[in-house]
Motif scaffolding. Structure first.
Motif, PDB file in Angstrom:
ATOM      1  N   VAL A  13     -22.235 -54.398 -63.120  1.00  0.00           N
ATOM      2  CA  VAL A  13     -20.964 -53.929 -63.674  1.00  0.00           C
ATOM      3  C   VAL A  13     -20.013 -53.548 -62.553  1.00  0.00           C
ATOM      4  N   ALA A  14     -20.523 -52.905 -61.524  1.00  0.00           N
ATOM      5  CA  ALA A  14     -19.679 -52.493 -60.398  1.00  0.00           C
ATOM      6  C   ALA A  14     -19.115 -53.709 -59.664  1.00  0.00           C
ATOM      7  N   VAL A  15     -19.953 -54.719 -59.444  1.00  0.00           N
ATOM      8  CA  VAL A  15     -19.505 -55.926 -58.740  1.00  0.00           C
ATOM      9  C   VAL A  15     -18.489 -56.689 -59.577  1.00  0.00           C
ATOM     10  N   LEU A  16     -18.781 -56.916 -60.837  1.00  0.00           N
ATOM     11  CA  LEU A  16     -17.857 -57.648 -61.696  1.00  0.00           C
ATOM     12  C   LEU A  16     -16.575 -56.873 -61.929  1.00  0.00           C
ATOM     13  N   GLY A  17     -16.668 -55.592 -62.076  1.00  0.00           N
ATOM     14  CA  GLY A  17     -15.482 -54.763 -62.274  1.00  0.00           C
ATOM     15  C   GLY A  17     -14.563 -54.792 -61.078  1.00  0.00           C
ATOM     16  N   SER A  18     -15.140 -54.794 -59.863  1.00  0.00           N
ATOM     17  CA  SER A  18     -14.294 -54.826 -58.673  1.00  0.00           C
ATOM     18  C   SER A  18     -13.627 -56.187 -58.503  1.00  0.00           C
ATOM     19  N   SER A  19     -14.277 -57.291 -58.886  1.00  0.00           N
ATOM     20  CA  SER A  19     -13.643 -58.600 -58.759  1.00  0.00           C
ATOM     21  C   SER A  19     -12.507 -58.761 -59.752  1.00  0.00           C
ATOM     22  N   VAL A  20     -12.622 -58.162 -60.921  1.00  0.00           N
ATOM     23  CA  VAL A  20     -11.532 -58.176 -61.887  1.00  0.00           C
ATOM     24  C   VAL A  20     -10.354 -57.378 -61.349  1.00  0.00           C
ATOM     25  N   ALA A  21     -10.633 -56.256 -60.752  1.00  0.00           N
ATOM     26  CA  ALA A  21      -9.565 -55.430 -60.179  1.00  0.00           C
ATOM     27  C   ALA A  21      -8.907 -56.159 -59.011  1.00  0.00           C
ATOM     28  N   MET A  22      -9.699 -56.878 -58.216  1.00  0.00           N
ATOM     29  CA  MET A  22      -9.132 -57.606 -57.084  1.00  0.00           C
ATOM     30  C   MET A  22      -8.242 -58.746 -57.574  1.00  0.00           C
ATOM     31  N   ALA A  23      -8.622 -59.392 -58.653  1.00  0.00           N
ATOM     32  CA  ALA A  23      -7.822 -60.490 -59.181  1.00  0.00           C
ATOM     33  C   ALA A  23      -6.455 -60.011 -59.638  1.00  0.00           C
ATOM     34  N   ALA A  24      -6.361 -58.801 -60.107  1.00  0.00           N
ATOM     35  CA  ALA A  24      -5.085 -58.268 -60.565  1.00  0.00           C
ATOM     36  C   ALA A  24      -4.118 -58.063 -59.403  1.00  0.00           C
ATOM     37  N   ASN A  25      -4.626 -57.953 -58.173  1.00  0.00           N
ATOM     38  CA  ASN A  25      -3.767 -57.712 -57.013  1.00  0.00           C
ATOM     39  C   ASN A  25      -3.554 -58.959 -56.162  1.00  0.00           C
ATOM     40  N   ASP A  26      -4.056 -60.112 -56.601  1.00  0.00           N
ATOM     41  CA  ASP A  26      -3.879 -61.344 -55.846  1.00  0.00           C
ATOM     42  C   ASP A  26      -2.418 -61.771 -55.854  1.00  0.00           C
ATOM     43  N   ALA A  27      -2.030 -62.508 -54.832  1.00  0.00           N
ATOM     44  CA  ALA A  27      -0.677 -63.074 -54.754  1.00  0.00           C
ATOM     45  C   ALA A  27      -0.801 -64.497 -54.241  1.00  0.00           C
ATOM     46  N   SER A  28       0.185 -65.307 -54.568  1.00  0.00           N
ATOM     47  CA  SER A  28       0.175 -66.681 -54.077  1.00  0.00           C
ATOM     48  C   SER A  28       1.591 -67.110 -53.748  1.00  0.00           C
ATOM     49  N   THR A  29       1.689 -68.173 -52.984  1.00  0.00           N
ATOM     50  CA  THR A  29       2.985 -68.741 -52.660  1.00  0.00           C
ATOM     51  C   THR A  29       2.854 -70.260 -52.664  1.00  0.00           C
ATOM     52  N   THR A  30       3.924 -70.922 -53.027  1.00  0.00           N
ATOM     53  CA  THR A  30       3.954 -72.376 -53.026  1.00  0.00           C
ATOM     54  C   THR A  30       4.786 -72.830 -51.836  1.00  0.00           C
ATOM     55  N   ILE A  31       4.257 -73.758 -51.077  1.00  0.00           N
ATOM     56  CA  ILE A  31       4.952 -74.275 -49.901  1.00  0.00           C
ATOM     57  C   ILE A  31       5.219 -75.755 -50.128  1.00  0.00           C
ATOM     58  N   ASN A  32       6.494 -76.133 -50.187  1.00  0.00           N
ATOM     59  CA  ASN A  32       6.878 -77.532 -50.345  1.00  0.00           C
ATOM     60  C   ASN A  32       7.174 -78.104 -48.970  1.00  0.00           C
ATOM     61  N   ILE A  33       6.548 -79.202 -48.652  1.00  0.00           N
ATOM     62  CA  ILE A  33       6.701 -79.825 -47.335  1.00  0.00           C
ATOM     63  C   ILE A  33       7.181 -81.265 -47.528  1.00  0.00           C
ATOM     64  N   LYS A  34       8.166 -81.650 -46.707  1.00  0.00           N
ATOM     65  CA  LYS A  34       8.694 -83.008 -46.767  1.00  0.00           C
ATOM     66  C   LYS A  34       8.859 -83.508 -45.333  1.00  0.00           C
ATOM     67  N   ALA A  35       8.540 -84.747 -45.090  1.00  0.00           N
ATOM     68  CA  ALA A  35       8.731 -85.357 -43.774  1.00  0.00           C
ATOM     69  C   ALA A  35       9.410 -86.707 -43.958  1.00  0.00           C
ATOM     70  N   ASP A  36      10.407 -86.986 -43.128  1.00  0.00           N
ATOM     71  CA  ASP A  36      11.113 -88.262 -43.171  1.00  0.00           C
ATOM     72  C   ASP A  36      10.946 -88.928 -41.816  1.00  0.00           C
ATOM     73  N   ILE A  37      10.126 -89.951 -41.749  1.00  0.00           N
ATOM     74  CA  ILE A  37       9.853 -90.641 -40.492  1.00  0.00           C
ATOM     75  C   ILE A  37      10.517 -92.018 -40.568  1.00  0.00           C
ATOM     76  N   PRO A  38      11.556 -92.245 -39.756  1.00  0.00           N
ATOM     77  CA  PRO A  38      12.270 -93.521 -39.818  1.00  0.00           C
ATOM     78  C   PRO A  38      11.452 -94.652 -39.183  1.00  0.00           C
TER      79      PRO A  38
END
Length: 163
Positions: A13-38
């Motif tokens: 219960v302690a292990v599963l409870g802490s992973s649920v709490a950690m998931a609530a504080n997660d953050a993410s970012t999306t990075i769009n990358i483009k390259a134009d090689i002539p």
């Protein structure tokens, strides 16, 4: 067995409870990358990859003129010369009812709706740089408000003619 279960249950219960709490504080970012090689054979592009994106012509209240935009372009055609033209003909800033003419030049060539040579065969073979400038006509005293435009410059790969 019951003692073992009694010890493992609170631990689980302690292990599963802490992973649920950690998931609530997660953050993410999306990075769009483009390259134009002539290609190595033909290209025409600004040295500044951001040129043409949300450009602003500032109004000078003293002179009554709009600022000029400019950027160096790199041009290359190993198989001939390069022509350029404005896709929709002469460019202008507009507010929907009124227009301010724009003059777009590449090097010393004023671009129009007709293809014009901007780099000869011999000079475009190794590649070269030319300055593109965009200058607005002086607005009339009655012209005010938001003016916008989208100008498309087409670069043509003109093949070398052999006889």
């Amino acid at each position: 067995m019951i003692k073992k279960f009694a010890v493992l249950l609170p631990l689980a219960v302690a292990v599963l409870g802490s992973s649920v709490a950690m998931a609530a504080n997660d953050a993410s970012t999306t990075i769009n990358i483009k390259a134009d090689i002539p290609t190595k054979q033909f290209h025409a592009q600004p040295l500044d990859p951001n040129f043409g994106r949300d450009e602003i012509m500032s109004y000078n209240t003293v002179t009554g003129e709009l600022s000029t935009l400019s950027s160096m372009f790199t041009l290359k055609n190993t198989g001939g010369s390069i022509d350029a033209y404005l896709q929709d003909g002469p460019a202008s800033l507009t507010n929907g009812t009124d227009a301010i003419a724009l003059t777009i030049t590449l090097g010393d060539v004023v671009l129009t709706g007709a293809p014009l040579e901007v780099a000869a065969d011999a000079e475009s073979n190794p590649g070269l740089q030319k300055l593109m400038t965009i200058k607005a006509a002086k607005p009339a005293d009655t012209q005010n408000g938001q003016y916008t435009t989208t100008a498309t410059v087409i670069f043509d790969n003109v093949p070398r003619t052999t006889f």
